[in-house]
Design a protein around this motif. Structure first.
Motif: not given
Length: 258
Positions: A60-82
């Motif tokens: 939320a901080y990165l997409a909001g205040e920091a304005g980041v628009r690209q995310f590389l999530d390594i070792g994501t694990g099984l999907p859950t909420a949020d």
């Protein structure tokens, strides 16, 4: 026995973590090992929940205040909420998110359950965190590495047992990222309490996969060398920008590449 590459006779971290978070994507062996770990270290469920909540706050901080628009999530694990893409695309619908994991059950569920916004992109890469160059090659068609990327490595470097190798993985990934990119890390530690944590990890390494290690603050900080660590610095992940949280035995930090 196996189902394809999926082992159902040996507990696996992604599925045990899913069990601790209240999910249903796990097998009896995962629940048995998970319950034994809880008996040795009752706080592990709180660690799992705190790590997940940290992910939400950091994205939320990165997409909001920091304005980041690209995310590389390594070792994501099984999907859950949020999940990362859900948090990011609620704030920035055009956010592009690439998940990386090498567990077949994770990828199967991710492809089936994770759908992104119409404006953004959500993709999945089957790759191992031990192979950062392969990860970079796989994500280049999706992410513009000329623009800032948030590299998410939550609870993944603890499965790279050699600290020098873990540092090299981080260095390789971040060297490919431009100024303004961020690194988001969590990692278990024995320095923030949790009396049974060491015994629980020893049990895990005898009975489950992949093997795990804890690290101290100095080792954790070494993964952030050359980056600007954002306030409040290296803290329990439960305490990162959350003043009311109870401390858990898991470091968390967000750092920016200058």
């Amino acid at each position: 026995m196996t189902a394809g590459r999926i082992r159902t006779d040996v507990a696996h971290n992604a599925r045990v973590w899913n069990y601790w978070l209240g999910g249903k994507d796990n097998y009896p062996v995962d629940r048995e090992v998970g319950d034994q770990v809880v008996s040795l270290y009752p706080g592990i469920g709180e660690v799992a929940r705190a790590d997940r909540a940290f992910l939400g706050r950091a994205v939320a901080y990165l997409a909001g205040e920091a304005g980041v628009r690209q995310f590389l999530d390594i070792g994501t694990g099984l999907p859950t909420a949020d999940n990362t893409h859900e948090v990011a695309q609620r704030i920035a619908p055009d956010a592009r998110v690439v998940y990386v994991d090498n567990d077949p059950i994770v990828l199967t569920h991710a492809r089936a359950l994770l759908t992104g916004s119409a404006e953004g992109v959500t993709e999945y890469v089957d790759a191992d965190a031990h192979q950062p160059e392969r990860i970079l090659d796989a994500v280049r068609p999706v992410l513009d590495l000329g623009r800032p990327v948030a590299v998410m490595m939550l609870g993944i470097l603890n499965f790279v047992l050699d600290t020098d190798e873990a540092r090299s993985i981080v260095r390789t990934l971040m060297a490919a990222m431009p100024s303004g990119s961020h690194l988001v890390l969590t990692h278990p530690t024995l320095e923030l309490g949790g009396g049974g944590n060491a015994e629980a990890m020893e049990f895990w390494n005898r009975n489950a996969t992949p093997p795990i290690t804890a690290r101290g603050r100095a080792e954790f900080a070494s993964f952030l060398d050359g980056l600007e660590v954002l306030e409040p610095g290296i803290v329990s992940c439960a305490s990162w920008r959350c003043a009311t949280a109870v401390e858990v035995a898991q470091f968390g930090a967000v750092a920016r590449k200058p």
